[in-house]
Enzyme design. Structure first.
Site, PDB file in Angstrom:
ATOM      1  N   THR A 126      -3.689   0.329 -12.577  1.00  0.00           N
ATOM      2  CA  THR A 126      -2.221   0.220 -12.613  1.00  0.00           C
ATOM      3  C   THR A 126      -1.708  -0.320 -13.949  1.00  0.00           C
ATOM      4  O   THR A 126      -2.308  -1.215 -14.538  1.00  0.00           O
ATOM      5  CB  THR A 126      -1.761  -0.705 -11.469  1.00  0.00           C
ATOM      6  OG1 THR A 126      -2.299  -0.211 -10.251  1.00  0.00           O
ATOM      7  CG2 THR A 126      -0.248  -0.767 -11.378  1.00  0.00           C
ATOM      8  N   GLY A 131       2.247   3.256 -11.721  1.00  0.00           N
ATOM      9  CA  GLY A 131       1.801   2.676 -10.452  1.00  0.00           C
ATOM     10  C   GLY A 131       1.299   3.783  -9.552  1.00  0.00           C
ATOM     11  O   GLY A 131       0.155   4.221  -9.662  1.00  0.00           O
ATOM     12  N   ARG A 242     -10.507   2.764   0.800  1.00  0.00           N
ATOM     13  CA  ARG A 242      -9.395   2.621   1.756  1.00  0.00           C
ATOM     14  C   ARG A 242      -9.862   2.235   3.167  1.00  0.00           C
ATOM     15  O   ARG A 242      -9.154   1.489   3.857  1.00  0.00           O
ATOM     16  CB  ARG A 242      -8.540   3.900   1.766  1.00  0.00           C
ATOM     17  CG  ARG A 242      -7.610   3.927   0.565  1.00  0.00           C
ATOM     18  CD  ARG A 242      -6.806   5.199   0.437  1.00  0.00           C
ATOM     19  NE  ARG A 242      -5.995   5.133  -0.767  1.00  0.00           N
ATOM     20  CZ  ARG A 242      -5.578   6.194  -1.468  1.00  0.00           C
ATOM     21  NH1 ARG A 242      -5.892   7.411  -1.076  1.00  0.00           N
ATOM     22  NH2 ARG A 242      -4.838   6.031  -2.542  1.00  0.00           N
ATOM     23  N   ARG A 267       3.778 -21.544  25.688  1.00  0.00           N
ATOM     24  CA  ARG A 267       5.204 -21.835  25.518  1.00  0.00           C
ATOM     25  C   ARG A 267       5.973 -21.531  26.810  1.00  0.00           C
ATOM     26  O   ARG A 267       5.931 -20.402  27.314  1.00  0.00           O
ATOM     27  CB  ARG A 267       5.752 -20.967  24.373  1.00  0.00           C
ATOM     28  CG  ARG A 267       7.241 -21.064  24.166  1.00  0.00           C
ATOM     29  CD  ARG A 267       7.641 -22.394  23.568  1.00  0.00           C
ATOM     30  NE  ARG A 267       9.051 -22.434  23.228  1.00  0.00           N
ATOM     31  CZ  ARG A 267       9.712 -23.556  22.967  1.00  0.00           C
ATOM     32  NH1 ARG A 267       9.071 -24.721  22.976  1.00  0.00           N
ATOM     33  NH2 ARG A 267      10.984 -23.512  22.651  1.00  0.00           N
ATOM     34  N   GLN A 278       8.439  -9.894  30.980  1.00  0.00           N
ATOM     35  CA  GLN A 278       7.892  -8.564  30.684  1.00  0.00           C
ATOM     36  C   GLN A 278       8.147  -8.130  29.231  1.00  0.00           C
ATOM     37  O   GLN A 278       7.325  -7.434  28.631  1.00  0.00           O
ATOM     38  CB  GLN A 278       8.465  -7.530  31.655  1.00  0.00           C
ATOM     39  CG  GLN A 278       7.623  -6.263  31.663  1.00  0.00           C
ATOM     40  CD  GLN A 278       8.172  -5.226  32.618  1.00  0.00           C
ATOM     41  OE1 GLN A 278       9.355  -4.891  32.590  1.00  0.00           O
ATOM     42  NE2 GLN A 278       7.324  -4.717  33.472  1.00  0.00           N
ATOM     43  N   THR A 312     -10.977  12.213   2.887  1.00  0.00           N
ATOM     44  CA  THR A 312      -9.695  11.934   2.234  1.00  0.00           C
ATOM     45  C   THR A 312      -8.571  11.730   3.251  1.00  0.00           C
ATOM     46  O   THR A 312      -7.871  10.704   3.219  1.00  0.00           O
ATOM     47  CB  THR A 312      -9.337  13.079   1.268  1.00  0.00           C
ATOM     48  OG1 THR A 312     -10.423  13.209   0.344  1.00  0.00           O
ATOM     49  CG2 THR A 312      -8.059  12.784   0.502  1.00  0.00           C
ATOM     50  N   VAL A 336       7.335 -13.574  18.757  1.00  0.00           N
ATOM     51  CA  VAL A 336       6.807 -14.249  19.954  1.00  0.00           C
ATOM     52  C   VAL A 336       6.886 -15.771  19.780  1.00  0.00           C
ATOM     53  O   VAL A 336       7.174 -16.508  20.732  1.00  0.00           O
ATOM     54  CB  VAL A 336       5.357 -13.789  20.248  1.00  0.00           C
ATOM     55  CG1 VAL A 336       4.707 -14.648  21.321  1.00  0.00           C
ATOM     56  CG2 VAL A 336       5.346 -12.314  20.666  1.00  0.00           C
ATOM     57  N   GLU A 362      -3.708  -0.139  -3.311  1.00  0.00           N
ATOM     58  CA  GLU A 362      -4.597   1.022  -3.065  1.00  0.00           C
ATOM     59  C   GLU A 362      -3.821   2.215  -2.481  1.00  0.00           C
ATOM     60  O   GLU A 362      -4.317   2.925  -1.611  1.00  0.00           O
ATOM     61  CB  GLU A 362      -5.799   0.618  -2.212  1.00  0.00           C
ATOM     62  CG  GLU A 362      -6.651  -0.399  -2.959  1.00  0.00           C
ATOM     63  CD  GLU A 362      -8.082  -0.466  -2.521  1.00  0.00           C
ATOM     64  OE1 GLU A 362      -8.634   0.539  -2.059  1.00  0.00           O
ATOM     65  OE2 GLU A 362      -8.666  -1.558  -2.671  1.00  0.00           O
TER      66      GLU A 362
HETATM   67  C1  LIG Z   1      -1.387  -8.163  -5.055  1.00  0.00           C
HETATM   68  C2  LIG Z   1      -1.673  -6.857  -5.734  1.00  0.00           C
HETATM   69  C3  LIG Z   1      -2.975  -6.531  -6.076  1.00  0.00           C
HETATM   70  C4  LIG Z   1      -3.238  -5.325  -6.730  1.00  0.00           C
HETATM   71  N1  LIG Z   1      -4.533  -5.061  -7.176  1.00  0.00           N
HETATM   72  C5  LIG Z   1      -4.722  -4.003  -8.009  1.00  0.00           C
HETATM   73  C6  LIG Z   1      -5.991  -3.827  -8.675  1.00  0.00           C
HETATM   74  O1  LIG Z   1      -6.949  -4.608  -8.482  1.00  0.00           O
HETATM   75  N2  LIG Z   1      -6.136  -2.798  -9.541  1.00  0.00           N
HETATM   76  C7  LIG Z   1      -5.108  -1.919  -9.793  1.00  0.00           C
HETATM   77  O2  LIG Z   1      -5.304  -1.004 -10.585  1.00  0.00           O
HETATM   78  N3  LIG Z   1      -3.904  -2.053  -9.174  1.00  0.00           N
HETATM   79  C8  LIG Z   1      -3.677  -3.076  -8.310  1.00  0.00           C
HETATM   80  N4  LIG Z   1      -2.454  -3.257  -7.708  1.00  0.00           N
HETATM   81  C9  LIG Z   1      -1.381  -2.294  -7.981  1.00  0.00           C
HETATM   82  C10 LIG Z   1      -0.966  -1.460  -6.780  1.00  0.00           C
HETATM   83  O3  LIG Z   1      -1.975  -0.531  -6.460  1.00  0.00           O
HETATM   84  C11 LIG Z   1       0.391  -0.813  -7.123  1.00  0.00           C
HETATM   85  O4  LIG Z   1       1.350  -1.853  -7.081  1.00  0.00           O
HETATM   86  C12 LIG Z   1       0.745   0.306  -6.182  1.00  0.00           C
HETATM   87  O5  LIG Z   1      -0.095   1.404  -6.393  1.00  0.00           O
HETATM   88  C13 LIG Z   1       2.203   0.769  -6.326  1.00  0.00           C
HETATM   89  O6  LIG Z   1       2.558   0.956  -7.660  1.00  0.00           O
HETATM   90  P1  LIG Z   1       3.921   0.279  -8.193  1.00  0.00           P
HETATM   91  O7  LIG Z   1       3.855  -1.164  -7.826  1.00  0.00           O
HETATM   92  O8  LIG Z   1       4.082   0.614  -9.626  1.00  0.00           O
HETATM   93  O9  LIG Z   1       5.073   0.954  -7.349  1.00  0.00           O
HETATM   94  P2  LIG Z   1       5.802   2.351  -7.657  1.00  0.00           P
HETATM   95  O10 LIG Z   1       4.811   3.410  -7.885  1.00  0.00           O
HETATM   96  O11 LIG Z   1       6.836   2.119  -8.705  1.00  0.00           O
HETATM   97  O12 LIG Z   1       6.515   2.622  -6.268  1.00  0.00           O
HETATM   98  C14 LIG Z   1       7.781   2.039  -5.900  1.00  0.00           C
HETATM   99  C15 LIG Z   1       8.188   2.625  -4.569  1.00  0.00           C
HETATM  100  O13 LIG Z   1       8.380   4.038  -4.696  1.00  0.00           O
HETATM  101  C16 LIG Z   1       7.551   4.731  -3.765  1.00  0.00           C
HETATM  102  N5  LIG Z   1       7.109   5.988  -4.375  1.00  0.00           N
HETATM  103  C17 LIG Z   1       6.584   6.178  -5.607  1.00  0.00           C
HETATM  104  N6  LIG Z   1       6.313   7.485  -5.802  1.00  0.00           N
HETATM  105  C18 LIG Z   1       6.667   8.134  -4.667  1.00  0.00           C
HETATM  106  C19 LIG Z   1       6.628   9.478  -4.231  1.00  0.00           C
HETATM  107  N7  LIG Z   1       6.130  10.457  -4.999  1.00  0.00           N
HETATM  108  N8  LIG Z   1       7.063   9.768  -2.982  1.00  0.00           N
HETATM  109  C20 LIG Z   1       7.543   8.805  -2.162  1.00  0.00           C
HETATM  110  N9  LIG Z   1       7.622   7.507  -2.523  1.00  0.00           N
HETATM  111  C21 LIG Z   1       7.170   7.165  -3.750  1.00  0.00           C
HETATM  112  C22 LIG Z   1       6.399   3.778  -3.459  1.00  0.00           C
HETATM  113  O14 LIG Z   1       5.814   4.058  -2.194  1.00  0.00           O
HETATM  114  C23 LIG Z   1       7.123   2.448  -3.477  1.00  0.00           C
HETATM  115  O15 LIG Z   1       7.754   2.233  -2.242  1.00  0.00           O
HETATM  116  C24 LIG Z   1      -2.185  -4.432  -7.003  1.00  0.00           C
HETATM  117  C25 LIG Z   1      -0.871  -4.741  -6.616  1.00  0.00           C
HETATM  118  C26 LIG Z   1      -0.609  -5.953  -6.017  1.00  0.00           C
HETATM  119  C27 LIG Z   1       0.832  -6.297  -5.692  1.00  0.00           C
END
Ligand SMILES: Cc1cc2nc3c(=O)[nH]c(=O)nc-3n(C[C@H](O)[C@H](O)[C@H](O)COP(=O)(O)OP(=O)(O)OC[C@H]3O[C@@H](n4cnc5c(N)ncnc54)[C@H](O)[C@@H]3O)c2cc1C
Length: 390
Positions: A126, A131, A242, A267, A278, A312, A336, A362
């Protein structure tokens, strides 16, 4: 044959991981969550008893656990504390590309390193502008003589501050989008800097940092897999990791379910334990179903890998369902508990914060749906082992 029975060895492994989570992780989990400090003592003990690096094959010094066995461990660690669990599991993510595409020398040296001492590795995909869409990455690797020279920054890197080496994705052909990405093994040296440690909502015991490579040179042999084939390697890696994330999400959901069930019996409101109402029973029932189905989807996606089959869509089903289920179950656990659920003296608000990351890292839950939609609408022809030999 479909058989969900674990072997005696698998049951013993799960029991050992559970004991560790109950005795070593749970008692300190809320403290590490509050302070956001690195749980070094717990990580070291986990390494000593074999709960880190279980995936490493025997020829490199590891126990060579199957994917299903890895999932059994990760559910228990997630039940104990998914922040500590993520720190323990991150070597699996970092070294998956190495196992898939690394040369023999590289595997011997770097997988061996992790089994000889309690060291850490990080997976660096990332970037701030890349992202969900990794093709936008800006980190570059340029060949100079017999070395590759890397420049660029990676954000949100799990265990980044403590890693001894990194598997880093970089552009080797800037104009080729995702077809111009390659993967490298980068040992930590003076050219690698940790720029920022994130202050997170949840999983506060895990370390998440920005890592920058400044003219970082690695030998040509540190290219993992083929040049410009890094995107495929990253996708193959995520297929394999995953199920582990789904298992951890199942562990969070199970913890929230157990706390909520117990609380509902204690509780008393309107003269009876709230479990007698229920509306609460139905919340508990839905929680139980979600935990059960998360585990089934997780095991299925892991077993396919153990059978050498492509998983996949199943790993996306498992990760998407278990992550969303963990968020729903943890939120319902707070419900709850009523007002007490919102208070930090009670256990479930941490689980709600921790569960959120399951829907993000991921591959977000939206990206899992993209994968599922693509695999559904444009299925790839899969050669089943039986058909392949017929
Ligand atoms: C605590 C933590 C640990 C992490 N560890 C690692 C690590 O070890 N190594 C690493 O490489 N990364 C790591 N990451 C990064 C993580 O994998 C990314 O944050 C994630 O893939 C999302 O990317 P982004 O944050 O840039 O969000 P964005 O890609 O900017 O997405 C923003 C929003 O838009 C949505 N979105 C984006 N594109 C689309 C689309 N085509 N269709 C529909 N919706 C879409 C997303 O679902 C999200 O809701 C970590 C992140 C965190 C917060």
């Amino acid at each position: 044959m479909v058989d969900f029975t674990l072997t005696d060895e698998q049951k013993a492994l799960r029991e050992m991981a559970h004991e560790f989570a109950a005795k070593e992780i749970r008692p300190v989990a809320w403290e590490y969550d509050r302070d956001g400090t690195w749980p070094e003592a717990v990580l070291r003990k986990a390494w000593e008893v074999g709960l880190m690096n279980a995936h490493i094959p025997e020829q490199y010094g590891g126990p060579g656990a199957s994917y299903l066995e890895g999932a059994l461990i990760e559910e228990e660690l997630g039940w104990g504390c998914s922040g500590i669990g993520t720190s323990l599991a991150a070597n699996g993510l970092a070294t998956a590309p190495l196992g898939l595409g690394g040369g023999e020398e590289l595997k011997k040296r770097y997988l061996g390193m992790l089994t000889e001492a309690p060291l850490f590795a990080s997976f660096c995909l990332t970037e701030p502008d890349a992202g969900s869409d990794v093709s936008g990455m800006r980190t570059t690797a340029v060949k100079r003589g017999n070395t590759w020279v890397l420049n660029g920054s990676k954000c949100f890197i799990t265990n980044g501050s403590y890693a001894s080496f990194y598997t880093v994705y970089a552009k080797t052909d800037r104009d080729a989008g995702h077809r111009g990405i390659s993967c490298f093994l980068v040992p930590r040296d003076g050219t690698v800097t940790v720029d920022k440690k994130e202050d997170k909502m949840g999983q506060r015991a895990s370390n998440t940092a920005t890592i920058t490579f400044n003219e970082t040179a690695v030998p040509a042999g540190h290219l993992i897999g083929e040049e410009n084939k890094g995107f495929k390697l990253a996708m193959m890696t995520l297929d394999r990791t995953r199920p582990g994330v789904a298992a951890m999400a199942t562990g969070i959901a199970r913890a929230a379910f157990e706390f909520a069930t117990e609380y509902s019996k204690q509780r008393v409101q309107f003269g009876v334990p709230i479990a007698m109402h229920q509306a609460i029973q139905f919340i508990i029932a839905d929680m139980a179903t979600k935990v059960h189905l998360s585990r089934l989807a997780t095991w299925h996606s892991a077993v396919l890998l153990d059978q050498g089959r492509r998983n996949t869509i199943e790993s996306s089903h498992a990760k998407r369902f278990a992550a969303d289920a963990a968020m729903e179950v943890a939120t319902d656990a707070v419900q709850v508990y009523g007002g007490y659920g919102f208070i930090k003296d009670y256990p479930v608000e941490k689980l709600m914060r921790d569960a959120k990351i399951m829907q993000l890292y991921e591959g977000t839950s939206q990206i899992q749906r993209l994968v599922i939609a693509r695999e559904t609408l444009l299925p790839r022809r899969v050669m089943e082992p039986a058909a392949a030999t017929a």
